[in-house]
Write a protein that holds these residues in place. Structure first.
Motif, PDB file in Angstrom:
ATOM      1  N   HIS A  87       0.848  -1.200   0.000  1.00 58.00           N
ATOM      2  CA  HIS A  87       0.000   0.000   0.000  1.00 58.00           C
ATOM      3  C   HIS A  87       0.884   1.251   0.000  1.00 58.00           C
ATOM      4  N   THR A  89       0.432   4.414   0.733  1.00 59.20           N
ATOM      5  CA  THR A  89       0.384   5.417   1.814  1.00 59.20           C
ATOM      6  C   THR A  89       0.134   4.763   3.175  1.00 59.20           C
ATOM      7  N   GLN A  90       0.755   3.617   3.359  1.00 62.44           N
ATOM      8  CA  GLN A  90       0.659   2.910   4.647  1.00 62.44           C
ATOM      9  C   GLN A  90       1.175   3.818   5.777  1.00 62.44           C
ATOM     10  N   LYS A  91       0.406   3.907   6.856  1.00 59.52           N
ATOM     11  CA  LYS A  91       0.788   4.795   7.965  1.00 59.52           C
ATOM     12  C   LYS A  91       1.560   4.027   9.037  1.00 59.52           C
ATOM     13  N   ASP A 112     -12.537   2.976  10.988  1.00 61.70           N
ATOM     14  CA  ASP A 112     -11.622   3.613  10.032  1.00 61.70           C
ATOM     15  C   ASP A 112     -12.273   3.520   8.655  1.00 61.70           C
ATOM     16  N   PRO A 113     -12.856   4.627   8.181  1.00 60.22           N
ATOM     17  CA  PRO A 113     -13.585   4.567   6.912  1.00 60.22           C
ATOM     18  C   PRO A 113     -12.684   4.531   5.681  1.00 60.22           C
ATOM     19  N   PHE A 114     -11.370   4.680   5.862  1.00 59.48           N
ATOM     20  CA  PHE A 114     -10.420   4.589   4.740  1.00 59.48           C
ATOM     21  C   PHE A 114      -9.298   3.653   5.173  1.00 59.48           C
ATOM     22  N   ALA A 115      -9.611   2.384   5.259  1.00 58.40           N
ATOM     23  CA  ALA A 115      -8.761   1.435   5.998  1.00 58.40           C
ATOM     24  C   ALA A 115      -7.432   1.128   5.319  1.00 58.40           C
ATOM     25  N   GLY A 116      -7.357   1.218   4.007  1.00 58.60           N
ATOM     26  CA  GLY A 116      -6.092   0.950   3.301  1.00 58.60           C
ATOM     27  C   GLY A 116      -5.533  -0.416   3.638  1.00 58.60           C
ATOM     28  N   SER A 117      -4.287  -0.431   4.096  1.00 58.36           N
ATOM     29  CA  SER A 117      -3.634  -1.707   4.413  1.00 58.36           C
ATOM     30  C   SER A 117      -4.054  -2.241   5.788  1.00 58.36           C
ATOM     31  N   GLY A 118      -4.923  -1.512   6.479  1.00 58.68           N
ATOM     32  CA  GLY A 118      -5.475  -2.013   7.743  1.00 58.68           C
ATOM     33  C   GLY A 118      -4.671  -1.635   8.981  1.00 58.68           C
ATOM     34  N   THR A 119      -3.873  -0.567   8.898  1.00 61.11           N
ATOM     35  CA  THR A 119      -3.031  -0.182  10.047  1.00 61.11           C
ATOM     36  C   THR A 119      -3.876   0.035  11.312  1.00 61.11           C
ATOM     37  N   ILE A 134     -13.549   0.324   6.425  1.00 58.67           N
ATOM     38  CA  ILE A 134     -14.220   0.443   5.121  1.00 58.67           C
ATOM     39  C   ILE A 134     -13.123   0.748   4.106  1.00 58.67           C
ATOM     40  N   GLU A 135     -13.154   0.077   2.968  1.00 57.37           N
ATOM     41  CA  GLU A 135     -12.093   0.273   1.972  1.00 57.37           C
ATOM     42  C   GLU A 135     -12.658  -0.009   0.594  1.00 57.37           C
ATOM     43  N   LEU A 136     -12.301   0.906  -0.336  1.00 57.81           N
ATOM     44  CA  LEU A 136     -12.783   0.846  -1.711  1.00 57.81           C
ATOM     45  C   LEU A 136     -12.150  -0.316  -2.489  1.00 57.81           C
ATOM     46  N   TYR A 140      -6.738  -4.090  -1.358  1.00 58.24           N
ATOM     47  CA  TYR A 140      -6.310  -3.614  -0.034  1.00 58.24           C
ATOM     48  C   TYR A 140      -7.062  -4.344   1.079  1.00 58.24           C
TER      49      TYR A 140
HETATM   50  C1  LIG Z   1      -4.499   7.212   2.889  1.00 61.41           C
HETATM   51  S1  LIG Z   1      -5.108   5.611   2.492  1.00 61.41           S
HETATM   52  C2  LIG Z   1      -5.275   4.884   4.084  1.00 61.41           C
HETATM   53  C3  LIG Z   1      -4.006   4.256   4.558  1.00 61.41           C
HETATM   54  C4  LIG Z   1      -4.168   3.487   5.824  1.00 61.41           C
HETATM   55  N1  LIG Z   1      -4.331   4.342   6.972  1.00 61.41           N
HETATM   56  C5  LIG Z   1      -2.957   2.572   6.006  1.00 61.41           C
HETATM   57  O1  LIG Z   1      -2.175   2.764   6.959  1.00 61.41           O
HETATM   58  O2  LIG Z   1      -2.758   1.690   5.170  1.00 61.41           O
HETATM   59  C6  LIG Z   1      -6.753   5.911   2.051  1.00 61.41           C
HETATM   60  C7  LIG Z   1      -7.507   4.696   1.584  1.00 61.41           C
HETATM   61  O3  LIG Z   1      -8.870   5.059   1.396  1.00 61.41           O
HETATM   62  C8  LIG Z   1      -9.407   4.332   0.292  1.00 61.41           C
HETATM   63  N2  LIG Z   1     -10.571   5.101  -0.195  1.00 61.41           N
HETATM   64  C9  LIG Z   1     -10.573   6.233  -0.918  1.00 61.41           C
HETATM   65  N3  LIG Z   1     -11.850   6.642  -1.129  1.00 61.41           N
HETATM   66  C10 LIG Z   1     -12.653   5.761  -0.503  1.00 61.41           C
HETATM   67  C11 LIG Z   1     -14.045   5.660  -0.330  1.00 61.41           C
HETATM   68  N4  LIG Z   1     -14.879   6.546  -0.876  1.00 61.41           N
HETATM   69  N5  LIG Z   1     -14.535   4.631   0.394  1.00 61.41           N
HETATM   70  C12 LIG Z   1     -13.709   3.719   0.945  1.00 61.41           C
HETATM   71  N6  LIG Z   1     -12.361   3.758   0.823  1.00 61.41           N
HETATM   72  C13 LIG Z   1     -11.845   4.767   0.111  1.00 61.41           C
HETATM   73  C14 LIG Z   1      -8.241   4.223  -0.668  1.00 61.41           C
HETATM   74  O4  LIG Z   1      -8.403   3.094  -1.519  1.00 61.41           O
HETATM   75  C15 LIG Z   1      -7.025   4.114   0.273  1.00 61.41           C
HETATM   76  O5  LIG Z   1      -6.657   2.766   0.454  1.00 61.41           O
END
Ligand SMILES: C[S@@+](CC[C@H](N)C(=O)[O-])C[C@H]1O[C@@H](n2cnc3c(N)ncnc32)[C@H](O)[C@@H]1O
Length: 221
Positions: A87, A89-91, A112-119, A134-136, A140
């Motif tokens: 990912h 932008t993994q935090k 976490d509505p933008f979970a990404g890699s699930g950190t 929640i993740e698009l 991921y």
């Molecule tokens: C900045 S990253 C999150 C990184 C995460 N905190 C990590 O450590 O891996 C943002 C995430 O939000 C997802 N995303 C963007 N728009 C979205 C939406 N409308 N609904 C759900 N997920 C979304 C992206 O696919 C991306 O993986």
């Protein structure tokens, strides 16, 4: 956020990192902004769980630690680190750890509505919080699921201040007590930092009376 969602502004946090993209014209970005809003005036804030070590031992100082303030240093997860996923932008886990510890209690539910890699979800799992992500991207989601099945070996990043050993711990009894407390207060969930802390502590305070007696064949004076 205030006008449309009626949330209450609390803090503007600056996440400072030492490495990142380099620019040749202009200054390379080295921080992100984190906005802390609450739903009401009555909210969870566990200051003791997120304190940082004091610089000096003083009877007026609260040795339980200082408020970490609103400038937080955590390094990015390096590509060679075990916890690094594909990912982009993994935090850092330490960043999520501070937020989760401060704003929730064990057994609470974290979203976490933008979970990404699930950190966040991974950090919640280790800190005994329930969580919803929640993740698009299906890729991921698969990544996060795999991560949640892995063994925990300590969070991948830590605020450098957590390694700080106070100066003037001159009283041997206070020093010994502090050493035990430091690990419990500041290094839990960072097992790999504890050995380094022991070494640094021994270097900073080599002369306990017992060591002098046992190991120094020619005491000074
Ligand atoms: C900045 S990253 C999150 C990184 C995460 N905190 C990590 O450590 O891996 C943002 C995430 O939000 C997802 N995303 C963007 N728009 C979205 C939406 N409308 N609904 C759900 N997920 C979304 C992206 O696919 C991306 O993986």
């Amino acid at each position: 956020m205030e006008d449309e969602l009626h949330l209450n502004f609390n803090s503007w946090i600056c996440w400072f990192y030492t490495q990142g993209m380099g620019r040749t014209k202009g200054f390379s970005p080295r921080h992100d902004d984190i906005f802390f809003f609450t739903k009401s005036a009555d909210f969870t804030f566990n200051l003791d769980a997120v304190r940082v070590p004091q610089k000096f031992y003083r009877s007026v100082n609260n040795m339980r630690g200082a408020n970490p303030g609103d400038v937080w240093e955590f390094s990015h997860v390096h590509y060679c680190q075990e916890s690094r996923t594909p990912h982009q932008t993994q935090k850092p886990e330490g960043l999520a750890e501070r937020m989760v510890l401060a704003s929730s209690n064990e057994g609470d539910l974290v979203l976490d509505p933008f979970a990404g890699s699930g950190t966040t979800l991974w950090v919640c799992q280790q800190l005994n919080r329930d969580s919803i992500g929640i993740e698009l991207s299906a890729d991921y989601i698969a990544l996060a699921r795999t991560r949640l099945g892995e063994a925990f070996k300590g969070f991948d990043s830590i605020d450098p201040r957590m390694k700080r050993i106070p100066k003037d711990l001159n009283n041997p009894a206070i020093r010994d007590e502090y050493k035990v407390n430091h690990k419990k207060w500041f290094l839990s969930h960072h097992e790999h930092e504890m050995k380094a802390f022991d070494r640094a502590f021994a270097k900073k305070y080599p002369e306990t009376s017992r060591q002098r007696l046992l190991f120094d064949p020619a005491p000074k004076g």
